[in-house]
Every structure is written in C-alpha cells, then in structure tokens.
Design a protein around this motif. Structure first.
Motif, PDB file in Angstrom:
ATOM      1  N   THR A 140      35.113  34.070  28.014  1.00  0.00           N
ATOM      2  CA  THR A 140      35.244  34.433  29.426  1.00  0.00           C
ATOM      3  C   THR A 140      34.104  33.897  30.277  1.00  0.00           C
ATOM      4  N   SER A 164      38.794  32.782  41.541  1.00  0.00           N
ATOM      5  CA  SER A 164      40.183  32.836  42.011  1.00  0.00           C
ATOM      6  C   SER A 164      41.191  32.645  40.878  1.00  0.00           C
ATOM      7  N   ASN A 166      40.631  33.665  37.728  1.00  0.00           N
ATOM      8  CA  ASN A 166      40.392  34.676  36.700  1.00  0.00           C
ATOM      9  C   ASN A 166      41.203  35.932  36.977  1.00  0.00           C
ATOM     10  N   ASN A 167      41.658  36.591  35.895  1.00  0.00           N
ATOM     11  CA  ASN A 167      42.374  37.858  36.076  1.00  0.00           C
ATOM     12  C   ASN A 167      41.367  38.994  36.271  1.00  0.00           C
ATOM     13  N   ASN A 168      41.879  40.179  36.544  1.00  0.00           N
ATOM     14  CA  ASN A 168      41.002  41.315  36.858  1.00  0.00           C
ATOM     15  C   ASN A 168      40.061  41.678  35.708  1.00  0.00           C
ATOM     16  N   LYS A 169      40.572  41.612  34.478  1.00  0.00           N
ATOM     17  CA  LYS A 169      39.736  41.943  33.328  1.00  0.00           C
ATOM     18  C   LYS A 169      38.594  40.946  33.181  1.00  0.00           C
ATOM     19  N   GLU A 170      38.880  39.672  33.374  1.00  0.00           N
ATOM     20  CA  GLU A 170      37.845  38.642  33.278  1.00  0.00           C
ATOM     21  C   GLU A 170      36.822  38.797  34.399  1.00  0.00           C
ATOM     22  N   ILE A 171      37.306  39.114  35.589  1.00  0.00           N
ATOM     23  CA  ILE A 171      36.380  39.312  36.709  1.00  0.00           C
ATOM     24  C   ILE A 171      35.445  40.489  36.427  1.00  0.00           C
ATOM     25  N   GLU A 172      35.982  41.528  35.839  1.00  0.00           N
ATOM     26  CA  GLU A 172      35.167  42.696  35.485  1.00  0.00           C
ATOM     27  C   GLU A 172      34.080  42.329  34.480  1.00  0.00           C
ATOM     28  N   LYS A 194      34.241  40.144  47.382  1.00  0.00           N
ATOM     29  CA  LYS A 194      35.481  40.583  46.733  1.00  0.00           C
ATOM     30  C   LYS A 194      36.722  39.946  47.360  1.00  0.00           C
ATOM     31  N   LYS A 195      36.742  39.836  48.658  1.00  0.00           N
ATOM     32  CA  LYS A 195      37.915  39.295  49.331  1.00  0.00           C
ATOM     33  C   LYS A 195      38.196  37.854  48.917  1.00  0.00           C
ATOM     34  N   LYS A 197      36.798  36.415  46.263  1.00  0.00           N
ATOM     35  CA  LYS A 197      36.574  36.299  44.821  1.00  0.00           C
ATOM     36  C   LYS A 197      35.533  35.218  44.507  1.00  0.00           C
TER      37      LYS A 197
END
Length: 334
Positions: A140, A164, A166-172, A194-195, A197
C-alpha cells in the motif's frame, strides 16, 4: 566473554558479559544453568587443579602428571543461549562486541577484514518501529516511500501525494503512516486535503532520515524480523547490520544483514527495492567469494512477486525472496 555452565549435563558455552550472574536454559538438555564471570571461574578451577596436583605429587612422589590441555580454540559453538526477556524495539543486546565476536572471527578465518558499527544493531531509537510498518504494509505505502525518496534525492522538501486512485482502506493506511512519520519526527508536518484526496508532506533534511528512506529502512525491517524470531525461540545468535568487509585483494563490500544460525552456518541477506536485475551478477559474485551456500545467501526484493522470486532462484546461485516470504525461508535454515 562470560561462561555458561549447565548444572545438569555440564555443557559449557561462551556468552555476553552482560548476563553474568543470571540463570539461563541449557541449549542441550533444557535444564537451568548459571552464567559466570569467565576469569573468576577459570581462576577458581585453576587453583583447585593446583591444589589437587600438589596432593597427588605428595602421594605418588612424581614430578610430572599428565593433564589434559585446554585448546584455546575449543569453544567455537553458536548454540543459542536462552536469556531473560528483552524488548526488541529497545535493546542494545546485539550491539555488544562480545555478541558479534563470532562473526568477526568467521571473517578473519577467511582472511577477510570486517568493520562493524555497533550502533547499527542498537534498536533504542524509532527507526525499527517505522521500518516494521513500512515492510508490513509495503503493497500500500511502497509508492509513497518511493515518492519521498525521489523528492529527497531532488533536494526538494515538499511531497505532493495524490490518493485519487486509492480506496478508503488504503487511504486510511497511508494516513496512519503519515501520522506515524510525523509522531516520530521523520517528517516536519503533513496536511491532508480530504476533498481533493491530496496529502502534502514537509520532509526533514537530517542525513539519517534521508538515508533511512533511501534504503536503510529495509535493513531495519529485516533485522527486526530476525530478532523477533530469536525472541520467539528464546535464543540470541550473532547478528550484524551494515558490516563493511575488505577481501585480501582489497575489494570492498557492504553487507546488509549477516548472522550465524544455530547450525554454525553463515547467512547473508541483501535488501533491494525497485530495479534489481542489474545487480544480480554482483550478488552472485559476492556469494561465490564468501563461499556461502545458495540457500543461505538471500536477496530480499521488496514488492517482488513470489512466482518471479522462485523463477529467478532457479536461474541463479542465490535465493530470491520478498518481504512476505523472507521469514518462512529463514526459519527453514534452523
């Protein structure tokens, strides 16, 4: 060196002076034994032998008595000695000269000069904690690490990272990584928009931090993985990181990780990420010069597909692994 003596089977073995007076489990019979100060123990044994010899001389009236001589090189063992519990992230056990002395001796017997920096095995800082997170989540955050390294080498101090794709889990995970870097002062600051990304990182200019992102983090990751394995097995074995070696012909090399397993065999691990193919011949040549078995000379390429690692291993006289398969292979060497 201190001396371990088993109270049950009378097994003797050298160990670090740091453990004098402590109890340890015998690697042979698993019973308890004591770690003595070597000089004091030898002095006591010598005085007892002298006293016994005098008595025998008086009784038998002879001038010489055959006694078994001690071979100075007799103790050349690398059996693990279980010791008291230690924190792998806060220990200097492996940076003690007595601990890595068998490795220096191994090189010396091959007429190779080895220079060790003890600080390279001291885990009392935060490099190891960050490196473990990087290695465990490389799929990741590997691209993030590469961007940091690239910007550092360009001598800029700000990294713009777009999330942009990356999925939510990867962003976390990436945000957690940035938070860790900031907490341990590996970066000066970070800002997540956040807006859009997008993450902005302000880098540190400290040389140690630059070197860490430039590749030393992989050595830290491998070192801690091995030390964790030692702790799990309740053993300590000679291990060094970043040793500089000089051959008789004055050829020089730097070895990332080098240790001696519980069979007394040397194990060498080189760490790479990104493009590594141009270095395969170099590592193959080094493996031959050191005369280390193929399965004991590892090239750990972070991000390398397992199938590709197996294929390259069958082609070259070295063993290729990645960050996920490294420990499975190392455990097979014990």
């Amino acid at each position: 060196m201190a001396l371990f003596k088993c109270d049950a089977c009378h097994h003797f073995q050298e160990t670090s002076n740091d453990y004098i007076g402590k109890n340890a489990r015998c690697p042979k019979c698993k019973e308890n034994g004591t770690i003595f100060n070597t000089l004091s123990y030898i002095k006591e044994i010598t005085e007892n032998n002298i006293s016994l010899k005098k008595k025998l001389l008086e009784i038998d009236k002879i001038k010489e008595i055959g006694t078994s001589e001690t071979n100075d090189d007799m103790i050349k063992v690398y059996d693990p000695i279980p010791i008291d519990d230690f924190d792998i992230h806060n220990t200097d056990i492996f940076s003690q000269k007595d601990h890595y002395a068998p490795i220096i001796k191994w090189f010396k017997e091959k007429y190779i000069q080895a220079n060790v920096n003890p600080k390279m095995m001291d885990t009392t800082g935060f490099f190891d904690e960050v490196a473990i997170y990087m290695g465990n989540n490389f799929n990741t955050i590997g691209s993030i690490v590469n961007q940091i390294r690239y910007i550092q080498n360009k001598k800029y101090d700000t990294v713009k990272i777009s999330l942009s794709k990356n999925n939510n889990k990867e962003i976390e995970q990436i945000l957690e990584f940035c938070k860790m870097l900031h907490h341990y002062s590996f970066i000066a600051r970070y800002n997540f928009q956040k807006k859009d990304k997008i993450i902005y990182l302000t880098l540190q200019s400290i040389p140690k931090i630059k070197n860490f992102f430039n590749g030393l983090w992989m050595e830290w990751f491998v070192l801690i993985q091995i030390i964790s394995f030692f702790k799990e097995k309740n053993i300590t074995l000679p291990i060094i990181r970043g040793v500089d070696i000089t051959f008789q012909n004055q050829d020089k090399n730097e070895l990332d990780i080098f240790f001696i397993n519980n069979q007394g065999e040397p194990v060498c691990i080189e760490c790479k990420t990104g493009e590594f193919r141009q270095d395969l011949n170099k590592y193959f040549s080094l493996q031959k010069k050191l005369n280390i078995k193929k399965e004991n000379f590892l090239l750990c390429v972070f991000g390398l597909e397992e199938e590709q690692a197996k294929g390259l291993t069958s082609m070259y006289e070295i063993t290729l692994v990645n960050e996920s398969t490294l420990m499975n292979h190392l455990e097979s060497l014990f």
